[in-house]
Every structure is written in structure tokens, then in C-alpha cells.
Write a protein that holds these residues in place. Structure first.
Motif, mmCIF file in Angstrom:
data_model
loop_
_atom_site.group_PDB
_atom_site.id
_atom_site.type_symbol
_atom_site.label_atom_id
_atom_site.label_comp_id
_atom_site.label_asym_id
_atom_site.label_seq_id
_atom_site.Cartn_x
_atom_site.Cartn_y
_atom_site.Cartn_z
ATOM 1 N N ARG A 1 0.940 -1.124 0.114
ATOM 2 C CA ARG A 1 0.049 0.083 0.183
ATOM 3 C C ARG A 1 0.927 1.328 -0.147
ATOM 4 O O ARG A 1 1.988 1.222 0.905
ATOM 5 C CB ARG A 1 -1.034 0.049 1.250
ATOM 6 C CG ARG A 1 -1.794 1.183 1.308
ATOM 7 C CD ARG A 1 -2.994 1.076 2.222
ATOM 8 N NE ARG A 1 -3.989 0.285 1.725
ATOM 9 C CZ ARG A 1 -4.677 -0.196 2.560
ATOM 10 N NH1 ARG A 1 -5.250 0.246 3.819
ATOM 11 N NH2 ARG A 1 -5.741 -1.050 2.073
ATOM 12 N N VAL A 2 0.540 2.046 -0.787
ATOM 13 C CA VAL A 2 1.387 3.406 -1.006
ATOM 14 C C VAL A 2 0.611 4.529 -0.825
ATOM 15 O O VAL A 2 -0.719 4.592 -1.103
ATOM 16 C CB VAL A 2 2.296 3.464 -2.232
ATOM 17 C CG1 VAL A 2 2.999 2.423 -2.378
ATOM 18 C CG2 VAL A 2 1.251 3.359 -3.496
ATOM 19 N N VAL A 3 1.275 5.760 -0.522
ATOM 20 C CA VAL A 3 0.214 6.954 -0.318
ATOM 21 C C VAL A 3 1.353 8.146 -0.808
ATOM 22 O O VAL A 3 2.408 8.078 -0.763
ATOM 23 C CB VAL A 3 0.293 7.313 1.233
ATOM 24 C CG1 VAL A 3 -0.393 8.608 1.417
ATOM 25 C CG2 VAL A 3 -0.418 6.215 2.078
ATOM 26 N N ALA A 4 0.522 8.896 -1.550
ATOM 27 C CA ALA A 4 1.092 10.026 -2.504
ATOM 28 C C ALA A 4 0.324 11.078 -1.698
ATOM 29 O O ALA A 4 -0.855 11.363 -1.410
ATOM 30 C CB ALA A 4 0.973 10.066 -4.125
ATOM 31 N N VAL A 5 1.201 12.197 -1.674
ATOM 32 C CA VAL A 5 0.991 13.382 -0.964
ATOM 33 C C VAL A 5 1.497 14.516 -1.927
ATOM 34 O O VAL A 5 2.647 14.651 -2.196
ATOM 35 C CB VAL A 5 1.350 13.575 0.613
ATOM 36 C CG1 VAL A 5 0.928 14.820 1.000
ATOM 37 C CG2 VAL A 5 0.804 12.348 1.420
ATOM 38 N N THR A 6 0.593 15.746 -2.063
ATOM 39 C CA THR A 6 0.886 16.644 -2.779
ATOM 40 C C THR A 6 1.299 17.748 -2.083
ATOM 41 O O THR A 6 0.960 17.970 -0.808
ATOM 42 C CB THR A 6 -0.321 17.202 -3.638
ATOM 43 O OG1 THR A 6 -1.210 17.756 -3.129
ATOM 44 C CG2 THR A 6 -0.559 15.981 -4.895
ATOM 45 N N GLN A 7 1.953 18.899 -2.631
ATOM 46 C CA GLN A 7 2.388 20.146 -1.995
ATOM 47 C C GLN A 7 1.513 20.657 -1.265
ATOM 48 O O GLN A 7 1.387 21.444 -0.209
ATOM 49 C CB GLN A 7 3.187 21.234 -2.868
ATOM 50 C CG GLN A 7 4.449 20.458 -3.478
ATOM 51 C CD GLN A 7 5.007 21.291 -4.355
ATOM 52 O OE1 GLN A 7 4.346 22.116 -5.054
ATOM 53 N NE2 GLN A 7 6.294 21.294 -4.422
ATOM 54 N N ASP A 8 0.028 20.690 -1.766
ATOM 55 C CA ASP A 8 -1.152 21.487 -1.138
ATOM 56 C C ASP A 8 -2.012 20.632 0.083
ATOM 57 O O ASP A 8 -2.959 21.042 0.334
ATOM 58 C CB ASP A 8 -1.830 22.076 -2.142
ATOM 59 C CG ASP A 8 -2.638 21.124 -3.106
ATOM 60 O OD1 ASP A 8 -2.336 19.782 -2.908
ATOM 61 O OD2 ASP A 8 -3.403 21.467 -4.112
ATOM 62 N N GLY A 9 -1.432 19.503 0.242
ATOM 63 C CA GLY A 9 -2.069 18.722 1.184
ATOM 64 C C GLY A 9 -3.053 17.553 0.765
ATOM 65 O O GLY A 9 -3.762 16.814 1.683
ATOM 66 N N ARG A 10 -3.024 17.347 -0.580
ATOM 67 C CA ARG A 10 -4.090 16.524 -1.050
ATOM 68 C C ARG A 10 -3.406 15.010 -1.127
ATOM 69 O O ARG A 10 -2.177 14.921 -1.313
ATOM 70 C CB ARG A 10 -4.385 16.731 -2.417
ATOM 71 C CG ARG A 10 -5.392 17.912 -2.563
ATOM 72 C CD ARG A 10 -5.726 18.315 -3.883
ATOM 73 N NE ARG A 10 -4.677 18.734 -4.648
ATOM 74 C CZ ARG A 10 -4.336 18.260 -5.819
ATOM 75 N NH1 ARG A 10 -4.661 17.150 -6.373
ATOM 76 N NH2 ARG A 10 -3.260 18.905 -6.455
ATOM 77 N N GLY A 11 -4.100 14.121 -0.641
ATOM 78 C CA GLY A 11 -3.381 12.716 -0.528
ATOM 79 C C GLY A 11 -4.200 11.657 -1.215
ATOM 80 O O GLY A 11 -5.426 11.783 -1.455
#
Length: 173
Positions: free
Chosen positions: A135-145
Motif C-alpha cells: 500500500r502506497v500513499v502520495a501526498v501533494t504540496q497542497d496537502g491532497r493525498g
């Protein structure tokens, strides 16, 4: 006349079969995941094996029993990307998988662009959640995941019949 009726029956059967297959692929197997509110989004620390829950809000997820890689989730987090990078293990080679169109918070193409442009980073959530699946999690600079499942090296080898290397855990039967 009989030929026209047969052709019409074949066309109607083909349209119904196509509509049925479309429905099965896009809607039938997916279910909304009920959030626990306490451990839906977890990341593995740089110096550890046990995932830790991070701060998150607005969690939505779907899953299906038909495949171990059908899980998709979206959330927001107040924790900055730099802070996450300092604490949690990165995951290389991850690419978001396309979600059904009705699950509109997960846009694999946009997530992939954010990853390619450096506006998002991918972290390990849990290794071998199921044999060969991380399981992987991506997080953007503006806090969306975003959360999805990736087939890892052991899974690739196991599923294509290649010999497993010694770093792969034993497979439970």
C-alpha cells in the motif's frame, strides 16, 4: 426476413453483453470503504517497520474483493510534504492506477503529472499488505493525498512464475 431477425437478435445480444461487461468492470465489484476515522492513512517511518497514522481529513475510499490492486483512497492532510519526507519512507516506482470515473476524487493522470513534476511524493504505507502487494500513499504540496496498491518485486516474480529471490518473505498458503 428470418435473416434480419437473427441479425437483430445478435446485435441486441452483443449490446447487452457489452453493457453488462462495462457495468461489471466499473460498478459491480467496487464498494465504498467505511472510514475508521483513526487509522485510515498510515505511513512507515524511515527507521521502522510498523506504519504510523498521520493526520488526515476528508477520507474517501473504494475497494473490491475481485483484485488486490483495486483499492483507491483520497484524503487531505495538514502535515506539510517536507515534514512527511523527513519522517517517512519514500516509495520508488509507484504509478497511480486508474479509478472508475464515478470515484471523482482520484484522477490517476493528474496524480501522475504531480509526481512527474515533483509536486507530489510517494511514501510506503505498508509492505506486503497481502503477499506481493504494497500500500502506497502520495501526498501533494497542497496537502491532497491519495492511496493505492502496488505490486512489489516479490509479487511480480510470484505472479509471472520467476524464481523468488531470498529477500522475498515466505508465501503463506
Amino acid at each position: 426476413m428470418t435473416g434480419k431477425v437473427l441479425v437483430l437478435l445478435i446485435v441486441v445480444a452483443a449490446v447487452l453483453a457489452g453493457a453488462g461487461m462495462y457495468y461489471l468492470q466499473v460498478y459491480a465489484y467496487y464498494e465504498e470503504v467505511v472510514p475508521t476515522g483513526s487509522d485510515d492513512v498510515q505511513l512507515t517511518p524511515l527507521n521502522g517497520d510498523t506504519p504510523e497514522t498521520i493526520l488526515y481529513e476528508d477520507f474517501r475510499a473504494i475497494d473490491a474483493d475481485s483484485s488486490p490492486i483495486r483499492y483507491r483512497a483520497c484524503f487531505t492532510t495538514p502535515t506539510g510534504l517536507g515534514t512527511l519526507e523527513d519522517i517517512y519512507a519514500p516509495y520508488t516506482g509507484a504509478a497511480p492506477r486508474v479509478a472508475p470515473g464515478w470515484f471523482d476524487c482520484f484522477d490517476a493522470e493528474a496524480i501522475g503529472e504531480d509526481l512527474a513534476e515533483g509536486r507530489a511524493k510517494v511514501f510506503l504505507s505498508q509492505r506486503n499488505l497481502e503477499y506481493g502487494i504494497d500500500r502506497v500513499v502520495a501526498v501533494t504540496q497542497d496537502g491532497r493525498g491519495y492511496v493505492w496498491h502496488e505490486v512489489n518485486d516479490c509479487g511480480d516474480k510470484s505472479y509471472d512464475g520467476s524464481p523468488l529471490d531470498p529477500t522475498c518473505p515466505p508465501r503463506e498458503n
